[in-house]
Design a protein around this motif. Structure first.
Motif, mmCIF file in Angstrom:
data_model
loop_
_atom_site.group_PDB
_atom_site.id
_atom_site.type_symbol
_atom_site.label_atom_id
_atom_site.label_comp_id
_atom_site.label_asym_id
_atom_site.label_seq_id
_atom_site.Cartn_x
_atom_site.Cartn_y
_atom_site.Cartn_z
ATOM 1 N N THR A 51 0.865 -1.036 -0.081
ATOM 2 C CA THR A 51 0.118 -0.096 -0.012
ATOM 3 C C THR A 51 0.993 1.352 -0.039
ATOM 4 O O THR A 51 1.855 1.290 0.555
ATOM 5 N N VAL A 52 0.697 2.208 -0.873
ATOM 6 C CA VAL A 52 1.069 3.432 -0.702
ATOM 7 C C VAL A 52 0.291 4.595 -0.478
ATOM 8 O O VAL A 52 -0.816 4.748 -1.323
ATOM 9 N N HIS A 53 0.459 5.385 0.491
ATOM 10 C CA HIS A 53 -0.119 6.494 1.196
ATOM 11 C C HIS A 53 0.383 7.829 0.329
ATOM 12 O O HIS A 53 1.194 7.956 0.741
ATOM 13 N N LEU A 54 -0.244 8.474 -0.351
ATOM 14 C CA LEU A 54 -0.003 9.806 -1.099
ATOM 15 C C LEU A 54 -0.393 10.689 -0.247
ATOM 16 O O LEU A 54 -1.661 10.737 0.008
ATOM 17 N N SER A 55 0.303 11.785 0.027
ATOM 18 C CA SER A 55 -0.011 13.005 0.555
ATOM 19 C C SER A 55 -0.997 13.791 -0.414
ATOM 20 O O SER A 55 -1.167 13.514 -1.780
ATOM 21 N N GLN A 56 -1.587 14.788 -0.064
ATOM 22 C CA GLN A 56 -2.280 15.690 -0.957
ATOM 23 C C GLN A 56 -1.453 16.469 -1.933
ATOM 24 O O GLN A 56 -0.178 16.768 -1.509
ATOM 25 N N HIS A 57 -1.991 17.112 -3.060
ATOM 26 C CA HIS A 57 -0.980 18.280 -3.610
ATOM 27 C C HIS A 57 -0.433 19.199 -2.507
ATOM 28 O O HIS A 57 -1.366 19.885 -1.838
#
Length: 777
Positions: A424-430
């Motif tokens: 799983t990869v957790h991406l931040s917001q822009h």
């Protein structure tokens, strides 16, 4: 039921399960089937112990997955048989906090139909309350401080519930059972309208009504929205729009528009069913739409642009404002150009004092900034161009199979950081562009945010190879356990990660520029991945000089001069087109830079080739925002259906093929001399680039083709290219969930690092300079 004949199962679920009404759903389901046990939030997701007859437990398991709340997503479910207990009831327990957090948080969602009905019902106690919500809608990611997702761990801990709200919150069959932002006019957040000096002008409903009058009168109002401040201006008032452009230092870039409802959008825009679906979804992105022949919008909202960026109300406050205004308004990010959006009232009054006339604020804290997401339908699928409110922090799943934790920093433009644990990869917001101190502070806060929410201890920091990037310098100063990944490899692997792919493939990475391992500026890479640890360059554009370096990016005339010099040598300075766009003094300066090779770095950038084409077509000679010249070429091509394309050459250059743009440039100039319409020339330019891709791909012997990089935000180019490749029998993969631009780099950095870790010790221990260059010789 007797305990001796009962069966008891312990279920552990992960996914998007907190803040979506999942526990009340389980409670109702279990009781309807006569089952006993309990359900609770955990740091990892949801835990259920359920007891009863085998047949009813089977029905429970079926309904659990088939009838779950609409926003709930189950990613993993494990079941264990445990000893029955002498309990006859089913209950909802308090959250368990004895494990490291890994539960997934729901994004912020626009109001559901039930809440909207109450909002507009004069007999309801929440009539016109701008912070109405329930388990099906409202703020989530913007207010949560830590996991598990309980009220005490959110910004709502500052607002004790009144007796009526507490009763709703505690009733398992109520729509607001454990709706953590639950509130009403008695006990919840309140509105106020303030002057630029911070003086309160009005409160509550009067504040909203006064803000509506101010916008209608042509004033600029800074609104504290869901994830940060927005600047609101009447979109039909050209003078007010011009004033906003001057104050915000944004001379040309289009502004986003907020419309009251879908019917008003249909009056102004050409709208497909898929585009309407995206607009009306609870994520509420800005959707790029083709403008109609006549609109209510002033010309200077989106100058020289056939499209409008449109969104619908994303919160009850937006609904109430637009219900009163009944006209489209500009809803631009609350910041100066290049800065992150403001989220704090005092900070907004300080940073936006020179822009806004009034501030419509509230007292609910925003924990993290969330800009508006941007989406465009390309190749018959929605493509995120900016991933923020409504989409973050939903993770990307099935990304590699490597072990350990990685934190990836992305790049300096369109910043987005990411953390991976398991698959799983957790991406931040822009995060915006890392151009100043404020942006870098937000970058560091977002890294801390990922680490705190999921208690991550990164085994490796992954970053871009560009030595001048703030993010890369940060990595070198913070950790010896780090790994540099070449820019275009990250683009390629970002698209592969989105599709959960690890096998052999060819990636086409086209953008403005990316730093190569050899220090060159690239931007048109064809990369082959062998699925077993090696990436090789197959082809790129023929390089050309950029006189003035960074200055050429802001002045595309210089890019054209570099291309013409590369093709014609000194004769380029006597060509009529050069004499038309440059003064004699400018030509002398550029000539010295090119002939002496002073500040004239060579590049192979497809984005820069677009910029030069814009100048040749008479569309743009200067730019004030990224992509301005290139999009002008795309917009010009929309007026043509021509399938003609210009000649080009594919040259052997050792192990790397070179796409020679020189014949294309000559033909483009020749068509100009013969008066061929600009639209047909722009279309032929696009068609040529698509045929370039087909020519290279046909030599690759690969069938899986991945298209990535900011240039593939161009709808005409991507659709034409994908169509040609599919027609030739290739399988084509494009972006949808993650931006094709630099907003997707961090995902690609992680996927590449993980794939390499399976086959080599690539980058182990430190940067490993030799190892960095070896996979992409």
């Amino acid at each position: 039921m007797k305990t001796e004949t009962a069966v008891r199962h312990r279920l552990e679920l992960t996914g998007i399960l907190q803040g979506v009404g999942f526990r009340p759903f389980v409670f109702r389901l279990a009781r309807s089937l006569g089952l006993s046990g309990w359900v609770a939030n955990t740091a990892r997701g949801i835990c259920i112990e359920v007891q009863g007859e085998r047949e009813r437990l089977g029905l429970f398991a079926h309904k659990l997955s088939q009838e779950k709340p609409s926003h709930a997503k189950i990613y993993d479910l494990t079941s264990h048989l445990i000893p029955p207990q002498p309990v006859a009831d089913f209950t909802i327990r308090n959250s368990e906090c004895d494990q490291p957090p890994s539960a997934l948080i729901l994004p912020d969602l626009a109001p559901c139909e039930e809440c909207l009905g109450e909002l507009l019902d004069p007999d309801n106690r929440r009539f016109h309350y701008p912070f109405i919500n329930c388990t099906r809608c409202g703020p989530r990611f913007s207010i949560v401080e830590r996991l598990p997702y309980d009220r005490a761990h959110t910004a709502m801990k500052h607002f004790p519930m009144c007796a009526e709200c507490e009763q709703e919150y505690s009733a398992p069959l109520n729509r607001r059972f454990h709706a953590e932002p639950n509130a009403c006019p008695k006990c919840g957040p309140q509105l106020s309208l303030c002057s630029g000096e911070g003086d309160v002008v009005a409160l509550g409903r009067t504040a909203l009504e006064s803000a509506v009058k101010a916008i209608a009168a042509g004033n600029i109002v800074a609104l504290k929205g869901v994830g940060g401040f927005q600047l609101l201006v009447d979109a039909s008032n050209a003078d007010a729009v011009a004033r906003l452009r001057v104050r915000k230092q944004r001379p040309d870039k289009p502004f986003a528009l907020l419309y009251p409802d879908i019917e008003s959008v249909r009056r102004d825009c050409v709208l497909s069913d898929l585009e309407a679906q995206q607009l009306c979804g609870q994520e509420r992105p800005i959707v790029i739409l083709k403008a109609g022949r006549t609109t209510q919008v002033a010309d200077n909202v989106a100058p020289c642009n056939p499209n409008l960026g449109v969104m619908l109300p994303a919160s009850p406050l937006h609904y109430l404002l637009m219900r009163n205004l009944r006209r489209p308004v500009i809803a631009s990010s609350g910041n100066l150009a290049g800065e992150p959006i403001c989220i704090d009232n005092a900070e907004a009054r300080q940073r936006l004092a020179s822009i806004a006339d009034l501030f419509l604020v509230h007292d609910r804290p925003i924990v993290r900034p969330l800009d508006d997401s941007i989406l465009r339908v390309i190749d018959e699928q929605p493509v995120l161009l900016r991933r923020a409110r409504g989409y973050a922090p939903v993770p990307i799943l099935d990304v590699g199979t490597g072990e350990g934790t990685f934190v990836a920093l992305g790049g300096d433009l369109k910043g987005c950081v990411a953390a991976a644990c398991g698959n799983t990869v957790h991406l931040s917001q822009h995060l915006g562009d890392l151009e100043n101190r404020v942006a870098m502070q937000q970058f560091e806060r977002s890294l801390d945010d990922l680490a705190n929410l999921y208690q991550l201890s990164p085994a490796k920091i992954v970053y871009d190879l560009h030595p001048g990037f703030f993010s890369s310098r940060w990595a070198r100063g913070k950790s010896s356990n780090r790994l540099g990944v070449q820019h275009h490899i990250a683009h390629f692997f970002s698209c592969m990660a989105e599709h959960g792919y690890c096998g052999t493939a060819l990636g086409v990475s086209w953008d403005g520029s990316g730093y190569g391992e050899d220090g060159s500026l690239r931007g048109s890479e064809f990369l082959r991945w062998d699925g077993a640890g090696t990436v090789t360059r197959l082809a790129s554009l023929r390089p050309f000089p950029l006189p003035g370096g960074e200055q050429a990016i802001r002045d595309p005339r210089r890019i054209l001069a570099g291309l013409l010099y590369e093709k014609f040598g000194a004769q380029a300075f006597y060509l009529p087109c050069m004499r038309q766009i440059f003064s004699n003094r400018e030509i002398n300066v550029i000539r010295k830079a090119l002939e002496r090779e002073i500040n004239a770095p060579r590049c192979s950038s497809m984005g820069r080739l677009f910029d030069a084409a814009a100048v040749l077509l008479g569309l743009s000679c200067s730019v004030s925002f990224e992509g301005q010249a290139a999009t002008a070429v795309e917009f010009a091509a929309e007026e043509s259906t021509s399938k003609a394309y210009y000649p080009f050459e594919l040259l052997e250059n050792g192990d790397v093929w070179l796409l020679d743009w020189a014949p294309t440039l000559s033909a483009l100039m020749e068509d100009g001399r013969h008066g061929i319409p600009v639209a047909d020339r722009a279309a032929a330019f696009h068609n040529t680039l698509s045929h370039m891709v087909l020519a290279v791909v046909s030599k690759s012997e690969e069938q899986e083709i991945f298209l990535s990089g900011g240039v593939f935000q161009n709808r005409r180019l991507l659709e034409t290219t994908a169509g040609l490749l599919r027609g030739a029998g290739f399988r084509v993969y494009c972006h949808s969930k993650v931006p094709p631009n630099d907003g997707g780099l961090s995902l690609g950095q992680i996927h590449f690092a993980r794939c390499m870790a399976r086959y080599t010790d690539y980058g182990s221990g430190d940067e490993g300079k030799g190892k960095e260059s070896a996979p992409c010789a």
